[in-house]
Design a protein around this motif. Sequence first.
Motif, PDB file in Angstrom:
ATOM      1  N   ASP A  46       0.830  -1.211   0.000  1.00  0.00           N
ATOM      2  CA  ASP A  46       0.000   0.000   0.000  1.00  0.00           C
ATOM      3  C   ASP A  46       0.860   1.255   0.000  1.00  0.00           C
ATOM      4  O   ASP A  46       0.630   2.193  -0.774  1.00  0.00           O
ATOM      5  N   LEU A  47       1.847   1.288   0.876  1.00  0.00           N
ATOM      6  CA  LEU A  47       2.674   2.484   1.017  1.00  0.00           C
ATOM      7  C   LEU A  47       3.492   2.761  -0.239  1.00  0.00           C
ATOM      8  O   LEU A  47       3.663   3.917  -0.639  1.00  0.00           O
ATOM      9  N   VAL A  48       4.002   1.707  -0.869  1.00  0.00           N
ATOM     10  CA  VAL A  48       4.737   1.893  -2.130  1.00  0.00           C
ATOM     11  C   VAL A  48       3.835   2.523  -3.184  1.00  0.00           C
ATOM     12  O   VAL A  48       4.279   3.315  -4.016  1.00  0.00           O
ATOM     13  N   SER A  49       2.543   2.190  -3.132  1.00  0.00           N
ATOM     14  CA  SER A  49       1.576   2.739  -4.084  1.00  0.00           C
ATOM     15  C   SER A  49       1.054   4.107  -3.651  1.00  0.00           C
ATOM     16  O   SER A  49       0.160   4.657  -4.292  1.00  0.00           O
ATOM     17  N   GLY A  50       1.602   4.633  -2.557  1.00  0.00           N
ATOM     18  CA  GLY A  50       1.184   5.956  -2.099  1.00  0.00           C
ATOM     19  C   GLY A  50      -0.129   5.963  -1.355  1.00  0.00           C
ATOM     20  O   GLY A  50      -0.759   7.008  -1.207  1.00  0.00           O
ATOM     21  N   ARG A  51      -0.542   4.793  -0.853  1.00  0.00           N
ATOM     22  CA  ARG A  51      -1.811   4.697  -0.130  1.00  0.00           C
ATOM     23  C   ARG A  51      -1.575   4.314   1.327  1.00  0.00           C
ATOM     24  O   ARG A  51      -0.675   3.547   1.636  1.00  0.00           O
ATOM     25  N   MET A  52      -2.410   4.844   2.194  1.00  0.00           N
ATOM     26  CA  MET A  52      -2.352   4.490   3.605  1.00  0.00           C
ATOM     27  C   MET A  52      -2.993   3.119   3.808  1.00  0.00           C
ATOM     28  O   MET A  52      -4.068   2.850   3.260  1.00  0.00           O
ATOM     29  N   PRO A  53      -2.361   2.245   4.578  1.00  0.00           N
ATOM     30  CA  PRO A  53      -2.976   0.939   4.859  1.00  0.00           C
ATOM     31  C   PRO A  53      -4.315   1.107   5.562  1.00  0.00           C
ATOM     32  O   PRO A  53      -4.479   1.978   6.420  1.00  0.00           O
ATOM     33  N   LYS A  54      -5.284   0.264   5.183  1.00  0.00           N
ATOM     34  CA  LYS A  54      -6.583   0.320   5.859  1.00  0.00           C
ATOM     35  C   LYS A  54      -6.465  -0.221   7.282  1.00  0.00           C
ATOM     36  O   LYS A  54      -7.180   0.211   8.185  1.00  0.00           O
ATOM     37  N   GLN A  55      -5.571  -1.188   7.469  1.00  0.00           N
ATOM     38  CA  GLN A  55      -5.307  -1.727   8.797  1.00  0.00           C
ATOM     39  C   GLN A  55      -3.799  -1.780   9.013  1.00  0.00           C
ATOM     40  O   GLN A  55      -3.081  -2.383   8.210  1.00  0.00           O
ATOM     41  N   TRP A  56      -3.355  -1.153  10.094  1.00  0.00           N
ATOM     42  CA  TRP A  56      -1.922  -1.145  10.388  1.00  0.00           C
ATOM     43  C   TRP A  56      -1.583  -2.317  11.299  1.00  0.00           C
ATOM     44  O   TRP A  56      -2.198  -2.488  12.349  1.00  0.00           O
ATOM     45  N   PRO A  57      -0.568  -3.118  10.949  1.00  0.00           N
ATOM     46  CA  PRO A  57      -0.130  -4.183  11.863  1.00  0.00           C
ATOM     47  C   PRO A  57       0.624  -3.582  13.048  1.00  0.00           C
ATOM     48  O   PRO A  57       1.160  -2.465  12.964  1.00  0.00           O
ATOM     49  N   ALA A  58       0.653  -4.319  14.131  1.00  0.00           N
ATOM     50  CA  ALA A  58       1.330  -3.824  15.339  1.00  0.00           C
ATOM     51  C   ALA A  58       2.794  -3.508  15.061  1.00  0.00           C
ATOM     52  O   ALA A  58       3.363  -2.560  15.630  1.00  0.00           O
ATOM     53  N   ALA A  59       3.422  -4.252  14.141  1.00  0.00           N
ATOM     54  CA  ALA A  59       4.845  -4.040  13.844  1.00  0.00           C
ATOM     55  C   ALA A  59       5.099  -2.691  13.175  1.00  0.00           C
ATOM     56  O   ALA A  59       6.248  -2.217  13.159  1.00  0.00           O
ATOM     57  N   LEU A  60       4.053  -2.067  12.638  1.00  0.00           N
ATOM     58  CA  LEU A  60       4.222  -0.770  11.965  1.00  0.00           C
ATOM     59  C   LEU A  60       3.534   0.367  12.725  1.00  0.00           C
ATOM     60  O   LEU A  60       3.193   1.390  12.144  1.00  0.00           O
ATOM     61  N   ARG A  61       3.350   0.170  14.021  1.00  0.00           N
ATOM     62  CA  ARG A  61       2.727   1.226  14.829  1.00  0.00           C
ATOM     63  C   ARG A  61       3.559   2.507  14.770  1.00  0.00           C
ATOM     64  O   ARG A  61       3.010   3.609  14.698  1.00  0.00           O
ATOM     65  N   ALA A  62       4.862   2.386  14.757  1.00  0.00           N
ATOM     66  CA  ALA A  62       5.726   3.573  14.682  1.00  0.00           C
ATOM     67  C   ALA A  62       5.511   4.319  13.365  1.00  0.00           C
ATOM     68  O   ALA A  62       5.479   5.554  13.335  1.00  0.00           O
ATOM     69  N   HIS A  63       5.370   3.577  12.272  1.00  0.00           N
ATOM     70  CA  HIS A  63       5.142   4.201  10.971  1.00  0.00           C
ATOM     71  C   HIS A  63       3.809   4.946  10.957  1.00  0.00           C
ATOM     72  O   HIS A  63       3.708   6.064  10.444  1.00  0.00           O
ATOM     73  N   GLU A  64       2.790   4.299  11.533  1.00  0.00           N
ATOM     74  CA  GLU A  64       1.466   4.924  11.589  1.00  0.00           C
ATOM     75  C   GLU A  64       1.527   6.241  12.364  1.00  0.00           C
ATOM     76  O   GLU A  64       0.977   7.268  11.930  1.00  0.00           O
ATOM     77  N   LEU A  65       2.199   6.218  13.504  1.00  0.00           N
ATOM     78  CA  LEU A  65       2.301   7.426  14.332  1.00  0.00           C
ATOM     79  C   LEU A  65       3.137   8.508  13.643  1.00  0.00           C
ATOM     80  O   LEU A  65       2.790   9.697  13.686  1.00  0.00           O
ATOM     81  N   THR A 212      -3.697   8.295  -5.046  1.00  0.00           N
ATOM     82  CA  THR A 212      -2.837   8.078  -3.878  1.00  0.00           C
ATOM     83  C   THR A 212      -3.403   8.844  -2.690  1.00  0.00           C
ATOM     84  O   THR A 212      -4.242   9.724  -2.832  1.00  0.00           O
ATOM     85  N   ASP A 213      -2.914   8.492  -1.508  1.00  0.00           N
ATOM     86  CA  ASP A 213      -3.283   9.213  -0.286  1.00  0.00           C
ATOM     87  C   ASP A 213      -2.209  10.253   0.023  1.00  0.00           C
ATOM     88  O   ASP A 213      -1.636  10.286   1.116  1.00  0.00           O
ATOM     89  N   LEU A 214      -1.954  11.098  -0.959  1.00  0.00           N
ATOM     90  CA  LEU A 214      -0.929  12.144  -0.835  1.00  0.00           C
ATOM     91  C   LEU A 214      -1.560  13.497  -1.166  1.00  0.00           C
ATOM     92  O   LEU A 214      -1.207  14.146  -2.153  1.00  0.00           O
ATOM     93  N   PRO A 215      -2.505  13.943  -0.352  1.00  0.00           N
ATOM     94  CA  PRO A 215      -3.238  15.160  -0.698  1.00  0.00           C
ATOM     95  C   PRO A 215      -2.366  16.396  -0.807  1.00  0.00           C
ATOM     96  O   PRO A 215      -2.564  17.218  -1.714  1.00  0.00           O
ATOM     97  N   VAL A 216      -1.393  16.539   0.080  1.00  0.00           N
ATOM     98  CA  VAL A 216      -0.556  17.739   0.023  1.00  0.00           C
ATOM     99  C   VAL A 216       0.324  17.714  -1.222  1.00  0.00           C
ATOM    100  O   VAL A 216       0.457  18.723  -1.925  1.00  0.00           O
ATOM    101  N   GLY A 217       0.918  16.556  -1.520  1.00  0.00           N
ATOM    102  CA  GLY A 217       1.744  16.456  -2.714  1.00  0.00           C
ATOM    103  C   GLY A 217       0.950  16.709  -3.978  1.00  0.00           C
ATOM    104  O   GLY A 217       1.405  17.425  -4.887  1.00  0.00           O
ATOM    105  N   ARG A 218      -0.257  16.162  -4.057  1.00  0.00           N
ATOM    106  CA  ARG A 218      -1.097  16.395  -5.229  1.00  0.00           C
ATOM    107  C   ARG A 218      -1.524  17.857  -5.297  1.00  0.00           C
ATOM    108  O   ARG A 218      -1.560  18.455  -6.381  1.00  0.00           O
ATOM    109  N   ALA A 219      -1.833  18.445  -4.149  1.00  0.00           N
ATOM    110  CA  ALA A 219      -2.224  19.855  -4.125  1.00  0.00           C
ATOM    111  C   ALA A 219      -1.084  20.751  -4.613  1.00  0.00           C
ATOM    112  O   ALA A 219      -1.307  21.718  -5.354  1.00  0.00           O
TER     113      ALA A 219
END
Length: 418
Positions: A46-65, A212-219
Motif C-alpha cells: 500500500d505504502l509503495v503505491s502511495g496509499r495508507m494501509p486500511k489496517q496497520w499491523p502492530a509491527a508498523l505502529r511507529a510508521h502509523e504514528l 494516492t493518499d498524498l493530498p498535500v503532494g497532489r495539491a
Amino acid sequence: MAEAMIDHVGAGVTLPVRPQPIGVFPLPAGFLLVPAGEDTEPSRRDLVSGRMPKQWPAALRAHELALAGDLQSALAELRGDDPVTRYNRFVIDPDSEDPDRLRDELGEPFGVLVDLVSFALGRADDPPELGSADGELAALVLSAQASHAVDRGDPAEALRLLDQAVQLALGVAQPLAGVLLGAAAGIRKDTEGPGPQVIDALERALKLLDETDLPVGRAELHLALAQTLHELAEGRRDLLIQAVKHYHATLQLVTSEEAPEVWAAAHANLATAYLTMPMVEASDQLRLGVAVRSLRAALKVYTPETHPERWASAQLNLANALVYLPSKHQRDNLVEAVELYEAVLRVRDRETDPLGRARVLANQGNVLAHLGMFEQAKAKLHEARFIFEEFQDGESVRAVRGVLDEIARQTTLSRTQG
C-alpha cells in the motif's frame, strides 16, 4: 515489479522487501523502512503505491504514528535492536546512532540511506555517491545529487540527474516518480520559465499520483500547474479557465490547517485569475464575489509580519475587487477599500517602492472621490501625480489629472447649486 526477500549475508538478518516506500511521503516518516514479515507485507505494498494501509499491523505502529505527525510516540515504539529498527530510530532521532556503525550494520543495499538521511537533514554537506544502489534507492540518491546541483547553481545537471531518477522510479514506485517529476518541473520553470515542457511534466506527475493518499503532494502539483498556466495566459481566457480548474482542485485537497502556504497561495492566485479574466457575460461579475472571498481567506494566513509582500498584494487586490463588486452595500465596500489601501501605504514607502506607492495612492484617491471626500482625495492624488511625474509615467499622470479634473467639476457644480 520484481520483489525478493534477501538475507543479510553473514548476519542472519532478513532485509526489508524491495521496493521500499521511501521518498514518497513527507520526511521524516517518508524515509522509514518497512521491516520484512507476512504481517507487514500488505502495508508495504500500500505504502509503495502511495496509499495508507486500511489496517496497520502492530509491527508498523511507529510508521502509523510518524505519518500522523506524532514523532515522539513513534520513537517510543521503536524498541528493537536490529539494524532496521535502529535505522528507523536514526531517521526520527539522528543523534541516537553512530552513522558509520549503522551504515555498516545495515549493509547493502540499504546502508546508503544513512548518508541520504544525513544529507537531507543538513548533517552532511554532500550527498552520497550512487555506488551499487538500484531501483528506488538509486532514484533517491540521484534526487539528492540533483538538489546539491541546484545549490551549486547547476540546474542543467540537476535536470539530467532527475530524469535518470524518474526513469528508475517508474519501474518500481510510480508515486515516487511523480514526486521527482514535480521537482524537475519546478527546476525547469525556475530556470527556463513556464512552457510546454513544464506543463507536460506536471500533468504526468499528477497522473502518477492519482488515487494516492498524498493530498498535500497532489495539491502542490495542482498549484504549480495552475500557476504555470496562469503565467502563460497573458489575458487568454482559455488558459485562465484551465488555471482556475487547478486552483479549485488544490483547494479541494487541502485545508488551511494541513497546508497553509499551499491553501493561501491557491486562494490568492484564484482571486487574481478571476479579477484578470475578461468579462464577456453578465454572470461573470459573480467571479468578483468569489475573488473577494478567496482574498479574505488568503489574508487569514498572510500577515504583515509573516508574508509582507504577499499580504500587501492580497490587501491591494481585495481593495480593488471591493471597488467594483456589485453590492447593496457599495458605500461600505468603498470605505473598507480605503482602509485596505491605507494599510498597504504603511508598508509601501517612497524609498523602497515609489511607483507601487503611487499606484495605491491613485486608487485610494479615486475611491475617496467616489465617496465625496474630495479634500482627502486631492491630497492622495497630488502625491501620486508627483511620483508619477518624477518617474515620467505619462499615462498614469494623465489618469490622475482626469480624476482631479472631475473633482474640480464636482466641486464647482456643488458651489453653483448651493
